[in-house]
Design an enzyme around this catalytic site. Sequence first.
Site, PDB file in Angstrom:
ATOM      1  N   ASP A  60     -15.029 -12.652   9.678  1.00  0.00           N
ATOM      2  CA  ASP A  60     -16.223 -12.328  10.049  1.00  0.00           C
ATOM      3  C   ASP A  60     -17.543 -13.583  10.766  1.00  0.00           C
ATOM      4  OD1 ASP A  60     -16.306 -14.478   8.289  1.00  0.00           O
ATOM      5  OD2 ASP A  60     -17.027 -13.316   6.478  1.00  0.00           O
ATOM      6  N   ASP A 265     -13.767  -3.638   4.430  1.00  0.00           N
ATOM      7  CA  ASP A 265     -12.884  -5.005   3.295  1.00  0.00           C
ATOM      8  C   ASP A 265     -14.076  -4.925   1.766  1.00  0.00           C
ATOM      9  OD1 ASP A 265     -15.484  -5.949   5.643  1.00  0.00           O
ATOM     10  OD2 ASP A 265     -15.558  -7.387   3.522  1.00  0.00           O
ATOM     11  N   CYS A 303       0.563   4.109 -12.303  1.00  0.00           N
ATOM     12  CA  CYS A 303       0.640   3.015 -10.988  1.00  0.00           C
ATOM     13  C   CYS A 303       2.359   2.580 -11.405  1.00  0.00           C
ATOM     14  CB  CYS A 303       0.125   1.973 -11.230  1.00  0.00           C
ATOM     15  SG  CYS A 303      -0.277   0.900 -10.089  1.00  0.00           S
ATOM     16  N   CYS A 305       3.237  -0.654  -9.153  1.00  0.00           N
ATOM     17  CA  CYS A 305       3.124  -1.369  -8.983  1.00  0.00           C
ATOM     18  C   CYS A 305       3.545  -2.685 -10.157  1.00  0.00           C
ATOM     19  CB  CYS A 305       2.062  -2.147  -7.945  1.00  0.00           C
ATOM     20  SG  CYS A 305       0.891  -3.044 -10.533  1.00  0.00           S
ATOM     21  N   CYS A 308       2.555  -2.780 -13.332  1.00  0.00           N
ATOM     22  CA  CYS A 308       2.163  -2.035 -14.532  1.00  0.00           C
ATOM     23  C   CYS A 308       3.996  -1.650 -15.015  1.00  0.00           C
ATOM     24  CB  CYS A 308       1.810  -0.804 -13.639  1.00  0.00           C
ATOM     25  SG  CYS A 308       0.251  -0.703 -13.323  1.00  0.00           S
ATOM     26  N   HIS A 334      -2.499  -5.573  -9.417  1.00  0.00           N
ATOM     27  CA  HIS A 334      -2.879  -4.275 -10.255  1.00  0.00           C
ATOM     28  C   HIS A 334      -3.698  -3.193  -8.657  1.00  0.00           C
ATOM     29  CE1 HIS A 334      -3.408  -0.597 -11.331  1.00  0.00           C
ATOM     30  NE2 HIS A 334      -4.648  -0.438 -11.608  1.00  0.00           N
TER      31      HIS A 334
HETATM   32 ZN   LIG Z   1      -0.331  -1.161 -11.357  1.00  0.00          ZN
END
Ligand SMILES: [Zn+2]
Length: 353
Positions: A60, A265, A303, A305, A308, A334
């Site tokens: 930025d 963002d 999820c 990921c 998880c 997560h």
């Molecule tokens: Zn997750």
Amino acid sequence: MPVGTQATVKAVPHGTLESLGAQIILANTYHLYLRPGHDSIRRMGGLHKFMSWPRALLTDSGGFQVFSLTALRKVTDDGVRFRSHLDGSSHSFTPEHSIDVQIALGADIAMAFDECTEYPADRRRAEESFRLTLDWAHRSLAHFRAHRHEVVWHESGVPPQEDGVPPVPPVWGLGRDDRTQSLFAIVQGGMFRDLRRQCAERLVEMDFDGYAIGGLSVGEPRELTLEMISEVLPLLPRDKPRYVMGVGYPDEIEQYTRMGVDMMDCVLPTRAARHALLFTSVGRLNIKNKQYSEDQSPPDPACRCLVCCRYSRAYLRHLVQSAEPLAATLNTIHNLAYYLGIMRRVRQDLAQL
Ligand SMILES: [Zn+2]
């Protein structure tokens, strides 16, 4: 874009960010200018090399942090004088200096120096900020065009690329043969539709590589955020990246993407994670709550990921309760997986249209 203020997405190692599919991260010019210093980073080969991040980076302009973090700032037509929030030392940013710092850092995308209008701001204040932003955009662009080839990786053509990872589409060398950094402009104008429109039109005439809508998510009601995006977005070229800065909640980023926004963002997924707030397919979970103390289910049942797939809500709660550093890491992984998952799903939907 996950936010990596100090050249790190807090609590998450880079290899994990790569495996989550993060293609680009945002780093803050103001913070890196103060510490470790842009000249130091340039001497070490630029930000990609310094932080060992081979994918895309955006810096930025430093304007937003100067306005939100520093005391005793003084704005003139030339730029802003301010005192560091770290040690009170005196500094100044002009459009030219912000560009010099960003060229030294060497991200793929640099941002024009703007003056972020606070909320609420009256018409006179918004007009003043609009005038400065246009003037500073002009100066940023002129200085950038004269010095863009000084970026440390210009000789080699492109920033260091990881094997097997295709270049991220919106970044360097848009329509140019000489590959170097790109410069995006920032549309300001407070919450005044006509100022926003004029600002967008004038910036588009200057021909930047991409366009951002700034000064949103500064405390205004969400309908107003949406109204400003709806006003400005159609005026920005469809064949260049269109970026809304500083948004938002999961449903917002999905909504804006479907309207045609390409980039966003926000510190929300990472900051909330460090405060034990998880975004999930079943709503927001404050993992600190007692109700999860023996909850063996995964944080988000939908999820996939790495958090998880492996850990329970009860375990995450225990880490938070015990103030273990791993809590911030797992919660952030997560939340980023959830945010990046939304974007992946919307991209697939749009590809099928
Ligand atoms: Zn997750």
